[in-house]
Motif scaffolding. Structure first.
Motif, short mmCIF file in Angstrom:
data_model
loop_
_atom_site.label_atom_id
_atom_site.label_comp_id
_atom_site.label_asym_id
_atom_site.label_seq_id
_atom_site.Cartn_x
_atom_site.Cartn_y
_atom_site.Cartn_z
N ARG A 1 41.41 -75.61 14.65
CA ARG A 1 41.42 -74.87 13.40
C ARG A 1 40.63 -75.65 12.35
O ARG A 1 40.75 -76.86 12.25
CB ARG A 1 42.85 -74.63 12.90
N PHE A 2 39.84 -74.93 11.59
CA PHE A 2 39.01 -75.54 10.56
C PHE A 2 39.65 -75.32 9.19
O PHE A 2 40.15 -74.23 8.90
CB PHE A 2 37.61 -74.93 10.55
N ASP A 3 39.61 -76.36 8.35
CA ASP A 3 39.93 -76.15 6.94
C ASP A 3 38.62 -75.85 6.21
O ASP A 3 37.54 -75.83 6.82
CB ASP A 3 40.67 -77.34 6.34
N ALA A 4 38.69 -75.62 4.91
CA ALA A 4 37.50 -75.20 4.17
C ALA A 4 36.38 -76.23 4.26
O ALA A 4 35.21 -75.89 4.46
CB ALA A 4 37.87 -74.92 2.71
N SER B 1 31.74 -74.44 17.53
CA SER B 1 32.01 -73.46 16.48
C SER B 1 32.68 -72.19 17.02
O SER B 1 33.03 -71.31 16.23
CB SER B 1 30.71 -73.08 15.76
N PHE B 2 32.87 -72.10 18.33
CA PHE B 2 33.44 -70.87 18.90
C PHE B 2 34.78 -70.49 18.26
O PHE B 2 35.01 -69.30 17.97
CB PHE B 2 33.59 -70.99 20.41
N PRO B 3 35.71 -71.43 18.02
CA PRO B 3 36.98 -71.02 17.39
C PRO B 3 36.79 -70.39 16.01
O PRO B 3 37.66 -69.65 15.54
CB PRO B 3 37.77 -72.33 17.29
N ASP C 1 31.22 -78.15 6.51
CA ASP C 1 30.44 -79.23 7.11
C ASP C 1 29.82 -78.77 8.44
O ASP C 1 28.65 -79.07 8.73
CB ASP C 1 31.33 -80.45 7.37
N LEU C 2 30.61 -78.06 9.25
CA LEU C 2 30.11 -77.58 10.53
C LEU C 2 28.93 -76.64 10.34
O LEU C 2 27.88 -76.79 10.99
CB LEU C 2 31.23 -76.86 11.30
N TYR C 3 29.09 -75.67 9.45
CA TYR C 3 28.02 -74.69 9.27
C TYR C 3 26.80 -75.30 8.57
O TYR C 3 25.67 -74.87 8.82
CB TYR C 3 28.54 -73.46 8.54
N HIS C 4 27.02 -76.29 7.74
CA HIS C 4 25.87 -76.99 7.15
C HIS C 4 25.06 -77.68 8.23
O HIS C 4 23.82 -77.59 8.25
CB HIS C 4 26.35 -78.02 6.13
N PHE C 5 25.74 -78.34 9.16
CA PHE C 5 25.02 -79.03 10.22
C PHE C 5 24.35 -78.05 11.16
O PHE C 5 23.21 -78.27 11.61
CB PHE C 5 25.96 -79.96 11.00
N HIS D 1 22.04 -65.37 9.92
CA HIS D 1 22.74 -64.90 11.12
C HIS D 1 24.13 -65.52 11.25
O HIS D 1 25.02 -64.94 11.86
CB HIS D 1 21.89 -65.25 12.34
N MET D 2 24.32 -66.69 10.67
CA MET D 2 25.60 -67.39 10.81
C MET D 2 26.65 -66.95 9.79
O MET D 2 27.84 -67.21 9.97
CB MET D 2 25.37 -68.91 10.66
N ARG D 3 26.24 -66.31 8.71
CA ARG D 3 27.14 -66.09 7.59
C ARG D 3 28.33 -65.16 7.88
O ARG D 3 29.45 -65.46 7.45
CB ARG D 3 26.35 -65.56 6.38
N PRO D 4 28.14 -64.02 8.58
CA PRO D 4 29.28 -63.12 8.76
C PRO D 4 30.47 -63.77 9.46
O PRO D 4 31.61 -63.59 9.03
CB PRO D 4 28.68 -61.98 9.60
N ALA D 5 30.22 -64.53 10.53
CA ALA D 5 31.33 -65.17 11.25
C ALA D 5 32.05 -66.16 10.35
O ALA D 5 33.29 -66.25 10.35
CB ALA D 5 30.81 -65.86 12.50
N TRP D 6 31.31 -66.93 9.59
CA TRP D 6 31.89 -67.89 8.64
C TRP D 6 32.77 -67.14 7.64
O TRP D 6 33.92 -67.54 7.38
CB TRP D 6 30.75 -68.62 7.93
#
Length: 222
Positions: A78-81, A164-166, A86-90, A207-212
């Motif tokens: 589980r990810f916190d904010a 990032s799958f979870p 950080d994950l999506y930035h990388f 492309h990554m934004r909706p899932a985030w």
């Protein structure tokens, strides 16, 4: 099963089947972030032997989908904010770097598998088969970023697709997000045809934004 599904791993069909079942239950929202994965329950749910379940959990831990905090047992990451940001930035850094390392225009014999993968994902989306949608999406990304001339960037993207799958999983069953993903895959292929690098950068980052956003709305607002 696609040999490229699990990076650097050779799994028995039984182990791969349990992993697929866990993936499907995550996508369906049956397994939620930080859900404990109890071996006895998984054995019963998936009609699998203990050594098969353990091997599946070990592989998912290697990929970063499952974590095992001390004294707490296996659970879905589980990810916190902050960790999500950080994950999506990388991931954004990696995806931009991959596009910058593309040799444009792409030769047709290298472009055709990417085009076919986009079509396969669109067909899976139309079928409603969640695991097929997930796997064809992973296949498209692997082939698209595999066009990058730097193999270390391409492999890092593959590994972070799993990590990032979870976070990404809950967008797979979201109809609006899925329709957008299919459209963007087609646009990415067209941008390759057009050798339009700025457009490719714009597409891969968006492309990554909706899932985030879906993950943040579901699990960070609670």
């Amino acid at each position: 099963m696609d040999a490229g599904v699990f990076p650097q791993a050779e799994l028995s069909p039984q182990v791969a089947a349990v992993i697929e079942a866990i993936e499907t239950d995550i996508i369906r929202g049956i397994i939620l972030p930080r859900t404990r994965l109890i071996e006895d329950h998984l054995m019963e749910d998936y009609n699998a032997k203990r050594h098969v379940v353990r091997a599946a959990l070990t592989e998912l831990q290697r990929l970063g989908v499952v974590v095992k905090p001390p004294h707490l047992g296996a659970r879905i990451r589980r990810f916190d904010a902050q960790s999500l940001e950080d994950l999506y930035h990388f991931r954004a850094v990696l995806h931009r770097a991959a596009v910058e390392a593309l040799l444009l225009p792409v030769e047709e014999h290298r472009l055709e598998p990417v085009r076919a993968a986009a079509q396969a994902h669109a067909q899976a989306a139309a079928s409603g088969d969640l695991i097929a949608i997930h796997r064809t999406n992973m296949a498209f990304h692997r082939l698209f970023y595999g066009l990058c001339l730097n193999p270390y960037i391409a492999e890092s993207i593959r590994l972070h697709d799993w990590l990032s799958f979870p976070a990404r999983a809950y967008a797979i069953a979201d109809r609006q997000a899925l329709e957008r993903a299919c459209a963007e895959h087609a646009q990415m292929v067209q941008a390759l045809v057009d050798a339009d690098r700025p457009r490719l950068v714009e597409l891969v980052l968006g492309h990554m934004r909706p899932a985030w956003q879906i993950y943040a709305e579901k699990y960070l607002s609670r």
